[in-house]
Write a protein that holds these residues in place. Structure first.
Motif, PDB file in Angstrom:
ATOM      1  N   VAL A 142     -15.940 -35.304   5.180  1.00  0.00           N
ATOM      2  CA  VAL A 142     -15.007 -34.365   5.793  1.00  0.00           C
ATOM      3  C   VAL A 142     -14.991 -34.576   7.306  1.00  0.00           C
ATOM      4  O   VAL A 142     -16.047 -34.607   7.947  1.00  0.00           O
ATOM      5  CB  VAL A 142     -15.390 -32.907   5.472  1.00  0.00           C
ATOM      6  CG1 VAL A 142     -14.287 -31.956   5.934  1.00  0.00           C
ATOM      7  CG2 VAL A 142     -15.648 -32.724   3.976  1.00  0.00           C
ATOM      8  N   VAL A 143     -13.787 -34.729   7.863  1.00  0.00           N
ATOM      9  CA  VAL A 143     -13.625 -34.920   9.306  1.00  0.00           C
ATOM     10  C   VAL A 143     -12.558 -33.962   9.815  1.00  0.00           C
ATOM     11  O   VAL A 143     -11.717 -33.479   9.048  1.00  0.00           O
ATOM     12  CB  VAL A 143     -13.213 -36.374   9.648  1.00  0.00           C
ATOM     13  CG1 VAL A 143     -14.278 -37.364   9.205  1.00  0.00           C
ATOM     14  CG2 VAL A 143     -11.855 -36.722   9.033  1.00  0.00           C
ATOM     15  N   PRO A 144     -12.551 -33.678  11.122  1.00  0.00           N
ATOM     16  CA  PRO A 144     -11.438 -32.908  11.687  1.00  0.00           C
ATOM     17  C   PRO A 144     -10.152 -33.716  11.561  1.00  0.00           C
ATOM     18  O   PRO A 144     -10.184 -34.945  11.454  1.00  0.00           O
ATOM     19  CB  PRO A 144     -11.834 -32.726  13.158  1.00  0.00           C
ATOM     20  CG  PRO A 144     -13.305 -32.998  13.206  1.00  0.00           C
ATOM     21  CD  PRO A 144     -13.565 -34.002  12.137  1.00  0.00           C
ATOM     22  N   PRO A 145      -9.002 -33.057  11.608  1.00  0.00           N
ATOM     23  CA  PRO A 145      -7.726 -33.791  11.533  1.00  0.00           C
ATOM     24  C   PRO A 145      -7.495 -34.609  12.797  1.00  0.00           C
ATOM     25  O   PRO A 145      -8.140 -34.407  13.826  1.00  0.00           O
ATOM     26  CB  PRO A 145      -6.692 -32.682  11.388  1.00  0.00           C
ATOM     27  CG  PRO A 145      -7.335 -31.478  11.988  1.00  0.00           C
ATOM     28  CD  PRO A 145      -8.786 -31.598  11.690  1.00  0.00           C
ATOM     29  N   PHE A 146      -6.551 -35.528  12.707  1.00  0.00           N
ATOM     30  CA  PHE A 146      -6.209 -36.386  13.830  1.00  0.00           C
ATOM     31  C   PHE A 146      -5.139 -35.718  14.699  1.00  0.00           C
ATOM     32  O   PHE A 146      -4.576 -34.686  14.339  1.00  0.00           O
ATOM     33  CB  PHE A 146      -5.711 -37.738  13.322  1.00  0.00           C
ATOM     34  CG  PHE A 146      -6.598 -38.350  12.288  1.00  0.00           C
ATOM     35  CD1 PHE A 146      -7.957 -38.467  12.507  1.00  0.00           C
ATOM     36  CD2 PHE A 146      -6.085 -38.796  11.075  1.00  0.00           C
ATOM     37  CE1 PHE A 146      -8.798 -39.016  11.547  1.00  0.00           C
ATOM     38  CE2 PHE A 146      -6.899 -39.353  10.112  1.00  0.00           C
ATOM     39  CZ  PHE A 146      -8.254 -39.460  10.338  1.00  0.00           C
ATOM     40  N   ALA A 147      -4.862 -36.337  15.851  1.00  0.00           N
ATOM     41  CA  ALA A 147      -3.886 -35.763  16.779  1.00  0.00           C
ATOM     42  C   ALA A 147      -3.090 -36.883  17.439  1.00  0.00           C
ATOM     43  O   ALA A 147      -3.514 -38.042  17.470  1.00  0.00           O
ATOM     44  CB  ALA A 147      -4.587 -34.910  17.831  1.00  0.00           C
ATOM     45  N   GLU A 148      -1.933 -36.535  17.943  1.00  0.00           N
ATOM     46  CA  GLU A 148      -1.065 -37.429  18.716  1.00  0.00           C
ATOM     47  C   GLU A 148      -0.965 -36.840  20.114  1.00  0.00           C
ATOM     48  O   GLU A 148      -0.315 -35.819  20.330  1.00  0.00           O
ATOM     49  CB  GLU A 148       0.303 -37.527  18.060  1.00  0.00           C
ATOM     50  CG  GLU A 148       1.424 -38.086  18.920  1.00  0.00           C
ATOM     51  CD  GLU A 148       1.249 -39.536  19.312  1.00  0.00           C
ATOM     52  OE1 GLU A 148       0.537 -39.777  20.302  1.00  0.00           O
ATOM     53  OE2 GLU A 148       1.838 -40.409  18.645  1.00  0.00           O
ATOM     54  N   ALA A 149      -1.643 -37.468  21.077  1.00  0.00           N
ATOM     55  CA  ALA A 149      -1.752 -36.891  22.411  1.00  0.00           C
ATOM     56  C   ALA A 149      -0.613 -37.259  23.345  1.00  0.00           C
ATOM     57  O   ALA A 149      -0.611 -36.825  24.507  1.00  0.00           O
ATOM     58  CB  ALA A 149      -3.090 -37.283  23.049  1.00  0.00           C
ATOM     59  N   HIS A 150       0.356 -38.048  22.862  1.00  0.00           N
ATOM     60  CA  HIS A 150       1.508 -38.369  23.711  1.00  0.00           C
ATOM     61  C   HIS A 150       2.662 -38.869  22.855  1.00  0.00           C
ATOM     62  O   HIS A 150       2.624 -39.976  22.316  1.00  0.00           O
ATOM     63  CB  HIS A 150       1.147 -39.444  24.744  1.00  0.00           C
ATOM     64  CG  HIS A 150       2.208 -39.657  25.789  1.00  0.00           C
ATOM     65  ND1 HIS A 150       1.893 -39.909  27.102  1.00  0.00           N
ATOM     66  CD2 HIS A 150       3.565 -39.650  25.733  1.00  0.00           C
ATOM     67  CE1 HIS A 150       3.014 -40.049  27.804  1.00  0.00           C
ATOM     68  NE2 HIS A 150       4.056 -39.912  26.970  1.00  0.00           N
ATOM     69  N   ASN A 151       3.709 -38.062  22.775  1.00  0.00           N
ATOM     70  CA  ASN A 151       4.941 -38.509  22.142  1.00  0.00           C
ATOM     71  C   ASN A 151       6.093 -37.640  22.602  1.00  0.00           C
ATOM     72  O   ASN A 151       5.900 -36.672  23.347  1.00  0.00           O
ATOM     73  CB  ASN A 151       4.846 -38.521  20.620  1.00  0.00           C
ATOM     74  CG  ASN A 151       5.584 -39.724  20.030  1.00  0.00           C
ATOM     75  OD1 ASN A 151       6.700 -40.034  20.414  1.00  0.00           O
ATOM     76  ND2 ASN A 151       4.941 -40.412  19.086  1.00  0.00           N
TER      77      ASN A 151
END
Length: 423
Positions: free
Chosen positions: A83-92
């Motif tokens: 189990v991991v934290p969700p991912f993110a998109e830091a620039h779009n």
């Protein structure tokens, strides 16, 4: 009671079939998922360094590891998965219009990307779309709206081109109408004082500023041949940062060169929105990297943008410069977030590009994508970690990403956001 039984059966079906039908999970249908209390057993939970075998509880969308007396609606056996934290998109910028919007949203969620930072957007354009965002079963977005730039600076030329393409039909008829919606022109302190209340009136989540070739500000400021390829007077940046911080707003700086990076760090911005892409080979200075570390400044990568220049004769030189800057930031222990700035892609492609560079370990890449990227998008939320009292947002993987992370998106078998199981 019957609905709860159906829910339990559906979840059990999901967990027993996820090994053979990876990424084919069907969300159990229920009216109010956050009212359910779920116990998760036999899972390995990421603690920021490694994975620990823990029992976890989810109640009202909040995660707990210490709730033995909880009354559970159902128990999920994770069967040794990770189990991991969700991912993110830091620039779009690709969630501002309705063009292929569902396809873009689905791509984010399918790949486990729950949070997206939009580094500029036109409020009039995105407001009608906000019902798609910031809900338990949708992606969450953070918005800057109109960035601050100088006369003729970036993104004025870009807005002009889009206007000519007809992309602002029904919104704006002239370039002059776009100002304050698509950008704010700040040429001096008087402009800043006069327009600041209007900047705040758009209710941005953070402030975006444009620094482009600051070392040539005087040369470019009145030269129309640099239309769209210049930015703010670097002397104004400290005052902008001061004003933003007084209003509890973080500042994200677009940079192009190592000198832009220097100006931004010296002024105390909170985030560098690009890794400098430098044609002349100049690299970030170690002194600036160390200061960025000391001030807690996060640097967002956007390195895969260089792939648009594969045919450039200097492509390898650009790639080497990017690698040198990343190694320098790593050496200085600067927090790095993963963002792509790729309109037709998202941070998945950026993550893969970074992996292929071979600079970061699997652990470093995981923390950059899960922790640092979430932190710079929503710094005031309890996300990005799997800790007591944090939002119950996580991904269940069928393999250990610390052993093999290249295909991490293909190992997702379950996605949970604020206690809600996603498709």
């Amino acid at each position: 009671m019957r609905n709860r039984i159906y829910y339990m059966l559906a979840v059990l079906f999901i967990l027993t079939s996820c090994y053979s039908k990876k990424n084919k999970i069907t969300k159990a249908e229920f009216e109010n998922p956050n009212s359910l209390s779920i116990k998760l057993v036999n899972g390995y939970w990421f603690n920021g360094n490694t994975f620990e075998n823990k029992t976890a509880w989810v109640s009202k969308g909040i995660l707990s590891f210490n709730n033995e007396n909880a009354v559970n609606d159902t128990i999920i056996d994770l069967k040794g998965m990770y189990v991991v934290p969700p991912f993110a998109e830091a620039h779009n910028h690709n969630l501002e219009s309705d063009y292929k919007l569902k396809e873009r949203i689905d791509s984010y969620l399918d790949n486990g990307v729950f949070y997206v930072k939009l580094l500029s957007s036109i409020k009039k354009r995105i407001d009608p779309l906000m019902h798609n965002y910031n809900k338990p079963d949708r992606i969450d977005v953070s918005l800057a709206h109109a960035p601050l730039t100088a006369t003729g600076g970036h993104p004025v030329a870009l807005r002009k081109r889009f206007l000519e393409y007809g992309r602002f039909e029904g919104l704006f008829n002239t370039l002059e109408e776009i100002e304050s919606h698509g950008y704010f022109i700040i040429d001096d302190i008087e402009d800043l004082e006069k327009k600041w209340s209007q900047v705040l009136s758009f209710e941005p989540d953070f402030i975006k500023i444009m620094l482009l070739f600051s070392e040539e500000y005087e040369k470019r400021k009145n030269d129309t041949t640099y239309f769209g390829n210049k930015g703010l007077n670097p002397e104004l940046v400290p005052e902008i940062v001061k004003k933003a911080h007084q209003n509890n707003l973080r500042v994200s700086a677009h940079v192009e060169t190592a000198y832009d990076f220097h100006i931004a760090v010296k002024a105390g911005v909170d985030e560098i929105a690009h890794l400098p892409e430098i044609d002349n080979g100049n690299s970030i200075s170690l002194k600036d990297a160390i200061l960025a570390k000391e001030r807690g400044i996060i640097v967002t990568t956007t390195t895969s943008l260089v792939t648009k220049k594969r045919e450039d004769p200097n492509y390898n030189e650009l790639l080497n410069n990017i690698s040198a800057n990343l190694k320098l930031l790593k050496e200085a222990e600067v927090k790095i977030a993963i963002g792509s700035d790729m309109y037709n892609d998202n941070s998945v492609g950026e993550f893969q590009f970074l992996y292929d560079l071979g600079i970061f370990s699997n652990l470093e890449l995981l923390k950059m994508w899960c922790e640092n990227s979430s932190m710079t998008i929503f710094p005031n939320r309890k996300i990005g970690h799997l800790k007591e009292g944090y939002e119950a947002n996580f991904l269940v993987l069928d393999s250990n990403p610390l052993d093999d992370i290249r295909e991490i998106n293909n190992s997702i078998v379950l996605k949970v956001k604020q206690g809600m199981i996603l498709e």
